[in-house]
Design a protein around this motif. Sequence first.
Motif, PDB file in Angstrom:
ATOM      1  N   HIS A 267       0.691  -1.203   0.033  1.00 50.48           N
ATOM      2  CA  HIS A 267       0.012   0.007   0.097  1.00 50.48           C
ATOM      3  C   HIS A 267       0.874   1.302   0.045  1.00 50.48           C
ATOM      4  O   HIS A 267       0.550   2.440   0.324  1.00 50.48           O
ATOM      5  N   PRO A 273      -4.310   1.438  -2.518  1.00 49.64           N
ATOM      6  CA  PRO A 273      -4.892   2.402  -1.670  1.00 49.64           C
ATOM      7  C   PRO A 273      -4.716   2.288  -0.231  1.00 49.64           C
ATOM      8  O   PRO A 273      -4.858   1.020   0.474  1.00 49.64           O
ATOM      9  N   PRO A 279      -7.212  -1.690   4.348  1.00 52.61           N
ATOM     10  CA  PRO A 279      -6.153  -2.700   4.362  1.00 52.61           C
ATOM     11  C   PRO A 279      -5.033  -2.721   3.522  1.00 52.61           C
ATOM     12  O   PRO A 279      -5.172  -2.189   2.552  1.00 52.61           O
ATOM     13  N   GLY A 280      -3.917  -3.133   4.122  1.00 47.60           N
ATOM     14  CA  GLY A 280      -2.748  -3.000   3.291  1.00 47.60           C
ATOM     15  C   GLY A 280      -2.209  -4.269   3.030  1.00 47.60           C
ATOM     16  O   GLY A 280      -3.141  -5.363   3.018  1.00 47.60           O
ATOM     17  N   ASN A 325      -3.783 -10.810   2.111  1.00 48.55           N
ATOM     18  CA  ASN A 325      -4.871  -9.986   1.424  1.00 48.55           C
ATOM     19  C   ASN A 325      -4.849 -10.033  -0.073  1.00 48.55           C
ATOM     20  O   ASN A 325      -4.313  -9.256  -0.691  1.00 48.55           O
ATOM     21  N   PHE A 326      -5.681 -11.177  -0.538  1.00 51.36           N
ATOM     22  CA  PHE A 326      -5.343 -11.411  -1.867  1.00 51.36           C
ATOM     23  C   PHE A 326      -5.793 -10.234  -2.985  1.00 51.36           C
ATOM     24  O   PHE A 326      -5.269  -9.818  -3.795  1.00 51.36           O
ATOM     25  N   LEU A 327      -7.091  -9.553  -2.452  1.00 48.04           N
ATOM     26  CA  LEU A 327      -7.333  -8.651  -3.300  1.00 48.04           C
ATOM     27  C   LEU A 327      -6.611  -7.431  -3.411  1.00 48.04           C
ATOM     28  O   LEU A 327      -6.536  -6.657  -4.349  1.00 48.04           O
ATOM     29  N   VAL A 328      -5.779  -7.053  -2.557  1.00 42.99           N
ATOM     30  CA  VAL A 328      -4.752  -6.103  -2.206  1.00 42.99           C
ATOM     31  C   VAL A 328      -3.532  -6.655  -3.225  1.00 42.99           C
ATOM     32  O   VAL A 328      -2.979  -5.848  -3.997  1.00 42.99           O
TER      33      VAL A 328
END
Lengths: 487, 440, 125
Positions: A267, A273, A279-280, A325-328
Motif C-alpha cells: 500500500h 490504496p 487494508p494494506g 490480502n488477496f485482493l490487495v
Amino acid sequence: MRTLFDHVSRDATDGVFPVCDVPSRKVDDVLGAGLVRARAPRIPNLSEGDVARHYTQLSKLNYGVDDGIYPLGSCTMKYNPKLNEDVARLPGLADVHPRADEALVQGSLGLLYDLSELLRGISGLAAVTLQPVAGAHGELVGMFLLKRYFEERGETGRTRVLLPDSAHGTNPASAAVAGFAVTEIRSNDRGTVDLDALRAELDSTVAGIMLTVPNTLGIFEENILEVTRAVHDAGGLCYFDGANLNSFIGRARPGDMGADIFHFNLHKTLSTPHGGGGPGAGAVAVSQPLVEYLPVPWIEKTGSGYRLDWDHPKSIGSVHAFYGNFLVAVRAYAYLLQLGDSGLRAVSENAVLNANYLQERLKTTYPLPYDRLCKHEFVLSGEGLPNDVSTLDVAKRLIDYGVHPPTIYFPLIVHEALMIEPTETEGRESLDRFAEIMEAIAKEAHEHPELLHAAPVNAPVRRLDQTYAARNPVLSYPFDEGESAAA
Amino acid sequence: MRYLPNTDADRRHMLGAIGCASVDELFSDIPRDVLAAYLPLGLEARSELEVLDELTRYAESNEAAKRVPLLGGGIYDHYVPRVVGHILGRSEFYTAYTPYQPEISQGTLTAMFEFQTLICELTGMEIANASMYDGATALAEAVLMADRIRRRRRVAVAGNLLPQVRRVLDTYAWAAGIELLDVPFTPSGRCAWDRAPSDVSALVIQSPNAFGVIESLDGLKKRLGDALLIVATYPLALGLLAPPGAFGADIVVGEGQCLGLPMGFGGPLLGIFATRMEFLRQLPGRVAGRTVDADGKVGYTMAAQTREQHIRRERATSNICTNSALCALAATVYLASVGADGLRHVAELNLAKAHYLADQVTRLEGFKLAFDGPFFNEFVLRPTEAAGVVRRRLADAGFLVEDSAELEGLGVKNGLRIAVTERRSKAELDRAVAALGGKR
Amino acid sequence: MAYPTAFRYTKEHEWVQIDGKRARVGITDHAQAELGDVVFVELPSMGTVVKKGGHLGTVESVKAVSDLFAPVSGKVVAVNSDLETSPETVNQSPHADGWIAVLEISDPAEANDLLDAAAYEALLA
C-alpha cells in the motif's frame, strides 16, 4: 457532523433481501428463547437515499490523493491507478471462497505465485510470503522468523534486537511482541547509523538489527554494507523495513545490501490504496537459511498447475486465516505488470528527483538538519520559527491552503520535524505550488502569526480538543445521553 | 508513463536546480557494488488494456466462481447491497491516509466512530476498536491482552475453534510464551467448559463454533471466576442471536467479512474487537473518540493514542498500525443499508434456509447431522456413505463443498460441513437435496 | 514557580519530600509543563517494592508517556488515588495535591545523592 444514529428511522427499508421462499418456523422454536436476542441493536432503518447522502457527505469531509498533493513522509501516498480497483472487482477474483478446491482456484493461486516471483526478483532474496496483511504484520513475521531461526540453532541467548533511534514505532513494537528486548543505536551527525556505537553493542545476545533503508530521514546508509557485515560477523541477521522502497526500486535490491529479511508495503510502494487506515499488505522476502520457517501454506507450482503446500514442519505456522490480502495482492500485481522494469526504474528516478528538488527549494526557508543528498523524502524542522509558531501550526495552516500536511513530529531525533515525501506521481508544477505555499506560510509566521495559531479556519473542524477526548473517552454513540451529536 | 507527470524538460530543470549533472548522481549514495548487482525482472511495461486482459485470464481460470458455494468455515457468501460498493468507490475514502490530521479526516473518523458503535450494539459490549486485520489475529491479540491483564501465562482454548483461527493463535502464543490448554467438546458439538482448567488468564470459546453449533454460554462467566471470557463470534448472526456481552464476555472478537465484504479468496478481511471500558488501556488497535473543537463543534479524533506504537514503541499494547479501515467502512455502510430490521431479516433467512436444507437432507436415507446442538446457518452432515462419494455428487451438480480433511483433524469422522446463506434459493437447495440423494 | 527548598530532586524531574522513613514523590513543575495536559496517571500498586531508579509508574499526556522512576529504594505505602479521576491535578498542583506515591525508605543513605533545590534549578537553566 451527524452520525448514522442521529437519523430517524423510516418505516419500511427492506427490499434488499427477498421474502423467505422456504418454510420457516419461529426462531424461538428453532433455537430456544435463551439463544435469541432480547433487544434489537440500535441501528436505524434508512432508505437507500439516506445512506447514500450520509456517506457522500462524510466523504466530502475527507482529503484523498485524488484531491491533491499528499506529501506524508514515510507513507508514499502515490496515485492509486483505477485499473487496479477494477481488476480487484472482477467477479472471478473477488467472489471466490478461500476453501474451494485447489483445482477450481488455479487463477488465484497462479496470481499469488506470479506476484511472489516478481517480489522475489525485486528483493534479490530467496523466497516470499504474501500472508502478512500490513507492514507491521510483516515486521512481526520477520521477528517471528528471527526467533525461530535462533531457537532451531539452540542460540536462545540471542534476546536483543538493535535498531536506530530514527526507527518507526512499529519496529520496536514488533520486536517486543515477538519477545525481544530492543536497544537503540544512536545516529551520527550525518544522520546515519553510528558504526562505533553499533559495534559496541554487537555481542552474542544480539539476534539482529532492524533497519529502514533509506532511513526515516530519507538518507541512504552509505555504510550499509559495513553495517550488515558487522551484524553478520557477530552472528546476527539483518531485517530491512521496506517502507522506503520507493527510493531505489528498479535499481537496487535489499538482498544485495546484506538483508536477510525484507518486508514490502504493497500500500506504499506498489500503489494499493491506503483506505483511511488499511487494508494494506506486507509481503516478506527472506534469504535461503530462513526459507523453511516461512508461514504455511506456501503456493507451489507443479507441472500441472498450482497447489497449497502445507508440508513444512519447521514453519512458524500461520499468521493469517488464509493466504493474505488477496485482493490487495491483485492490485499490486496489476501495477507491476503495467510498469515493468522500465516503469519501476522511472518510479525511483522521479521520486528521488522530486524530493531533492523540493528539499533544495525549501531549505532556504526552513531549517534542514541534514543538508545532503536525500532519497525519496527529507526532513525539515519547524524550530526557530518566530512568534511561537510550531510545526503543528504550519501543518494546520497548510490545510487552509487546501493541501494535506506532511508527517509531523517524526522521526523523533529531529525537533519539530516535518517529513516530506512528494512521490513520483507529483509533477513539477505541483511541487512548485507546494513550495510557494510553504514559503507563504513561513512569511505569515513572521507577519501574521495569529493566522497560524488559529489555523485551520477553512476546515470542517478546527483544533480538536484531544485532552478532553483522552480524559473523557466517548468511543461510541451515547444513546442514553438523550441529546444528539448535532453538527 | 501513465502515472508520472514529469516531462523530460521538467526533469532537466529539476536536475539543474539541484546541481546534479545526471540522474546517476542522485543515486551516488548507494554503494556501486549494490547498483552493479541489480538484476531487472525481465518484465516489459504493458498498457492498461493488456493488463486488463491478462487479469481477466486469471479470473476466468477460477472455476470456483462459476459454482454455487455451500462453503463456510468463517467466510460466507453473503449478499452485499449495491450502495456499499458505490460508497467504497469514492476516492475521498479509499485514497485517504490514516486520520492523523483530524480536521481533514472527519469522514473517516466519523465512520470509525459509527463502526465502533455498531460493533458494541451487535456484541453487547462497552467499547470496540476501529478494526483488526481479521478475526484470527483479533483473537490472538485478545489472548495476548487477557494475559497482560491476568498474567497467568496460561489460556484455556475450546477444541472446536476453526483451525485457521487456532493456527494463528498458536503462532502468536508461541512468540509470547503463553501456554494454550485444550478444552474438549461433547457429542453435542459444544465445548465442555465445565471441564476447563482454572488458574488461567482466560478461556477462549467460539460461537457458533467450527461445527456451526451455537455454544451455551449461560453460567460460563461465573464458572471462570476472575479468568477472562473471550468469545469469538459471527457478527451477522448477532442480528438474531443473543450477544456474547449478555453472557458476561470480557472480550469479543470475530470475523467481519460477513458484513459487506466479498469472499475475496480470503482477504482482505475484517477483525472485530470489543471489550469492557475498564480494559481501555490494554486495548490494541486504533480507536476514534468524540470531542469538541476550538469553536465548540462536535468532532472525532483518534483517541487513547498513548497505547499505540507511534508513542509507546516497544511498550505498545500491540504493534498494529494499518488495520482494515476501508473494510470497516464497508461493514458500516452495509449495516446502515440494511438497518436493524434488515439485519434481523437476513439472519432469519440464513437460519430458515440452513434448517430447511438440513431437514430435507436428514429425511433422506443415510444422512444424519453429526451434532444435535442448535445451529445458525452451518451444520455438519454425516452420511453413511463415504463423505467423498457424497461430495462428488454435489460437485457434479455444480456445488462447492469442502472435503472432510479439516473435520477429520478436529476428530470428526466422515463429515461434510455445509453452510447456507440468504443467497441460496429454494430451487438451489432442492437441487442440492436431489444431488445428495443420488437422483439425476 | 520556585522549587521548594524542603524537597530533593532527581535528574528525571521528580521531587521527593522526606519525612523520617517516608518519602513522598511527584513530578516537578518543569516536568508537567513539558508533558502538557496530563490525561492519565498509572499509579504503582500498594506494597510494590522498588529499587532506586526502578519503574514506579507513568504519567501520560495526549501525545507522550513519561516514566516515573523511584528516587530512592523502598516500598509503596500510599498512592494518590484522586489522580485516577482528576489527572489534571498534576498540572495544577504538581508539588502539593499532585503527589503520586509515598515510599517507605529502605536505605536512607540513598537520599544523599539527590539534588537540592538550587542544584535542580541550575540543571534547568
